[in-house]
Write a protein that holds these residues in place. Structure first.
Motif, PDB file in Angstrom:
ATOM      1  N   PHE A   3       9.299   2.495   0.765  1.00  0.00           N
ATOM      2  CA  PHE A   3       8.693   3.776   1.060  1.00  0.00           C
ATOM      3  C   PHE A   3       8.114   4.399  -0.211  1.00  0.00           C
ATOM      4  N   ALA A   4       7.071   5.234  -0.038  1.00  0.00           N
ATOM      5  CA  ALA A   4       6.353   5.788  -1.186  1.00  0.00           C
ATOM      6  C   ALA A   4       7.265   6.578  -2.110  1.00  0.00           C
ATOM      7  N   ASP A   5       8.186   7.352  -1.543  1.00  0.00           N
ATOM      8  CA  ASP A   5       9.020   8.183  -2.414  1.00  0.00           C
ATOM      9  C   ASP A   5       9.924   7.345  -3.311  1.00  0.00           C
ATOM     10  N   GLU A   6      10.192   6.104  -2.905  1.00  0.00           N
ATOM     11  CA  GLU A   6      11.000   5.231  -3.760  1.00  0.00           C
ATOM     12  C   GLU A   6      10.241   4.823  -5.021  1.00  0.00           C
ATOM     13  N   GLY A 226      -0.062  -1.635  -9.402  1.00  0.00           N
ATOM     14  CA  GLY A 226      -0.151  -0.736  -8.273  1.00  0.00           C
ATOM     15  C   GLY A 226      -0.422   0.683  -8.738  1.00  0.00           C
ATOM     16  N   PHE A 227      -0.407   1.635  -7.815  1.00  0.00           N
ATOM     17  CA  PHE A 227      -0.908   2.974  -8.106  1.00  0.00           C
ATOM     18  C   PHE A 227       0.158   4.067  -8.085  1.00  0.00           C
ATOM     19  N   GLU A 228       1.380   3.726  -7.736  1.00  0.00           N
ATOM     20  CA  GLU A 228       2.450   4.712  -7.786  1.00  0.00           C
ATOM     21  C   GLU A 228       2.967   4.813  -9.222  1.00  0.00           C
ATOM     22  N   PRO A 229       3.647   5.926  -9.562  1.00  0.00           N
ATOM     23  CA  PRO A 229       4.099   6.099 -10.943  1.00  0.00           C
ATOM     24  C   PRO A 229       4.960   4.967 -11.468  1.00  0.00           C
ATOM     25  N   LEU A 230       5.884   4.470 -10.645  1.00  0.00           N
ATOM     26  CA  LEU A 230       6.729   3.364 -11.119  1.00  0.00           C
ATOM     27  C   LEU A 230       5.927   2.082 -11.288  1.00  0.00           C
ATOM     28  N   ASP A 231       4.878   1.897 -10.454  1.00  0.00           N
ATOM     29  CA  ASP A 231       3.988   0.746 -10.638  1.00  0.00           C
ATOM     30  C   ASP A 231       3.358   0.778 -12.024  1.00  0.00           C
TER      31      ASP A 231
END
Length: 382
Positions: A3-6, A226-231
């Protein structure tokens, strides 16, 4: 993680930042200068600003914003060509929304619409084809732009138009290619880069093999991200690990989306409809060989450049606008002389302030990242 929030977990982000700091301490060159890491894709630039990632990183890392926003690299003369087509009688000119306000030398498409041209925003080229079906007495033109990410959808729409026998549909093709652009940046004498955050969306189509020259010939690491902060943080950590170990390889952090071999049906459609141009003009980067595509002769009836007369004149950007230097990573957005004063999202002088993937627009919206760097404890913005 599912999920995105993860992918936006503060504790995991803090752990990654600590690991990044440890690696920086183990890399000798960081004692003398920062490591310059370029994020090629405008989507990464947007994420970096949105989540405050630049301010979380140690001073030993300098993020360089690259030319990966296809709207931003569109030269002013091509916008003039769009307006010229849109203003011809009987034409419905269709485009994605972020291209509506890109300034030409006389006007933008938005201003052309206000002056009476039939310019419509669409969400896909198939929307434009649907308009052609509904308006058989009008010529419907789709403004095809973007890297390899959007090439397949335009190509498949052309093939659908052919299958359906629709003759009043055409594409004004401004699709561009990522590999020659990266090569041009690596060959630039103005910029020294230590590594790349590879574009996730483009790589979803072309895979990772086309980037091998970056590692093999230029000895620079690239991590497709990827595009999420952790990515983004994990990808920076992967780049630093390569540098510390003396490696230069192409790695894929975005494995949940990007297949190593790319998307074969998409690539087949692209190869069938397009061929490489000898050169293509880029805002700020000049003419780059084989960096754009055009419609093949077999599909000439769907090529707006052959259907309509366009000026096709090179137009220089306003002297006060420094979009070119920002696109090449030579300047940060806030170092531009007109940033936030004469050039704002409401009154843009350059395309980087228009597109949501443009570095100037991202900094303007989420600003203060660099100016406040390290002034406060780093956290991931929610």
């Amino acid at each position: 993680m599912k999920f995105a929030d993860e992918f936006r977990d503060r504790d995991k982000a803090a752990t990654l930042v600590r690991e990044i700091e440890k690696l920086c301490d183990q890399i000798e060159v960081t004692r003398h200068r920062p490591l310059n890491i370029m994020e090629v894709c405008g989507g990464h630039t947007h994420s970096i600003f949105r989540y405050g990632l630049e301010g979380m990183l140690p001073p030993a890392i300098e993020l360089v914003h690259g030319p990966g926003c296809p709207v931003c690299v569109l030269p002013m003369g091509r916008v003039d060509d769009c307006v010229a087509i849109a203003e011809q009688p009987g034409v419905i000119f269709t485009t994605f929304g972020d291209a509506m306000r890109v300034p030409g030398s006389r006007k933008s498409l938005m201003q052309a619409k206000a002056d009476g041209a039939d310019v419509r925003m669409v969400y896909s080229p198939m929307d434009a084809l649907a308009l052609a079906r509904k308006n058989p007495d009008r010529e419907v033109v789709f403004f095809g732009l973007g890297f390899e990410t959007t090439m397949p959808s335009t190509a498949l729409t052309v093939l659908q138009a052919e299958a359906d026998g629709i003759e009043n549909f055409s594409v004004f093709c401004n699709h561009i290619t990522i590999v020659p652009t990266i090569k041009a940046i690596l060959d630039s004498p103005d910029l020294h880069l230590d590594g790349f955050l590879g574009p996730g969306h483009v790589s979803m189509v072309i895979g990772t093999a086309p980037y091998e020259f970056i590692a093999n010939f230029y000895r620079r690491p690239m991590v497709v991200a990827g595009f999420e902060p952790l990515d983004v943080l994990q990808s920076i950590w992967m780049i630093l690990r390569q540098i510390r170990e003396g490696r230069a390889e192409i790695e894929n952090q975005y494995t949940r989306i990007v297949p190593e071999a790319g998307n074969n049906p998409a690539l087949a459609a692209v190869a069938r409809v397009y061929e490489l141009r000898e050169f293509f003009e880029w805002r700020g980067l000049g003419s780059i060989d084989h960096s754009g595509v055009r419609v093949r002769d077999e599909y000439a009836r769907f090529d707006a450049e052959r259907k309509f007369s366009v000026p096709n004149i090179k137009i220089a950007d306003p002297k006060s606008c420094q979009c070119g230097e920002v696109l090449k990573g030579v300047l940060k957005p806030w170092q531009c002389k007109v940033f936030g004063t004469l050039c704002t999202p409401e009154t843009p002088l350059g395309a980087l302030m228009v597109s949501p993937e443009g570095a100037c627009a991202a900094y303007y919206q989420y600003g203060g990242v660099k100016r406040q760097a390290h002034a406060e404890p780093a956290t991931v913005a929610s």
